[in-house]
Design a protein around this motif. Structure first.
Motif, short mmCIF file in Angstrom:
data_model
loop_
_atom_site.label_atom_id
_atom_site.label_comp_id
_atom_site.label_asym_id
_atom_site.label_seq_id
_atom_site.Cartn_x
_atom_site.Cartn_y
_atom_site.Cartn_z
N CYS A 59 0.54 -10.80 -2.83
CA CYS A 59 0.41 -9.75 -1.82
C CYS A 59 0.88 -8.40 -2.37
CB CYS A 59 1.18 -10.13 -0.57
SG CYS A 59 0.45 -11.56 0.26
N THR A 62 -1.69 -6.26 -4.20
CA THR A 62 -2.58 -5.40 -3.41
C THR A 62 -2.10 -3.95 -3.47
OG1 THR A 62 -3.10 -7.23 -1.94
CG2 THR A 62 -3.55 -5.01 -1.13
N SER A 126 4.09 -10.25 4.58
CA SER A 126 3.50 -9.14 3.82
C SER A 126 2.55 -8.32 4.67
CB SER A 126 2.77 -9.69 2.59
OG SER A 126 2.12 -8.67 1.90
N LEU A 127 1.77 -9.00 5.50
CA LEU A 127 0.87 -8.28 6.40
C LEU A 127 1.64 -7.45 7.42
CD1 LEU A 127 -1.86 -11.00 7.04
CD2 LEU A 127 -2.07 -8.92 5.65
N ASP A 130 2.83 -4.39 5.59
CA ASP A 130 1.73 -3.45 5.39
C ASP A 130 1.43 -2.67 6.66
OD1 ASP A 130 1.50 -4.37 2.80
OD2 ASP A 130 -0.31 -5.55 3.16
N VAL A 131 1.31 -3.38 7.77
CA VAL A 131 0.95 -2.74 9.03
C VAL A 131 2.04 -1.77 9.48
CG1 VAL A 131 0.57 -3.18 11.49
CG2 VAL A 131 -0.62 -4.53 9.79
#
Length: 159
Positions: A59, A62, A126-127, A130-131
């Motif tokens: 992740c 990215t 991780s998401l 990111d958000v």
């Protein structure tokens, strides 16, 4: 002195994502290792640690790929270099992820359920990072809105 890049404001955002991802990696390694140890002994510990490392490394790639894409494309998000870097990194991550999972399949020293749970928690974490980082970022978009005055109108009101 160099001319500022149009995407210089994006670099701190992705660096913040990488920093928070490193914190997530540490926390997930500790918690995943401890829970894995109590759930399945040594193989659970190994599965938790490998899952934490895999999820956060993949992740984190990215954010690194976006930073590299900005550099390779000269700050132009609509370019072959930008999309090629992002998609190339995605394909490499996908292939390496599958190879690692196949290599770890049916190993006695890795508990696969603990490994899978650690990967899933790492990806979700991780998401979330990111958000939240991107939602809180104050990135200027440079778009004129209806009713905005231009420089020419500021100098000459009759224009």
């Amino acid at each position: 002195m160099t001319t500022p890049n149009g995407l210089d404001h994006v670099r701190p955002v992705f660096r913040r994502i990488l920093l928070q991802g490193a914190v997530l990696a540490g926390a997930l390694a500790v918690v995943g290792g401890v829970v894995g140890w109590f759930a399945a002994g040594g193989p659970g510990l190994t599965g938790g640690l490998i899952g934490a490392v895999m999820s956060v490394v993949f992740c984190g790639l990215t954010a690194v790929s976006v930073l590299l894409a900005i550099r390779f494309s000269g700050g132009q998000m609509i370019s072959g270099a930008f999309f090629g870097t992002i998609m190339g990194t995605f394909l490499v991550k996908f292939v390496v992820f599958i190879v690692v999972l196949v290599a770890l399949k049916d190993r006695d020293w890795v508990n696969t359920p603990v490994l899978a749970i650690a990967i899933i928690i790492g990806v979700i974490g991780s998401l979330v990072i990111d958000v939240t980082v991107i939602a809180r970022a104050r990135v200027p978009i440079g778009v004129s809105l209806p009713g905005d005055r231009t420089d020419a109108e500021d100098r000459d009101p009759a224009a």
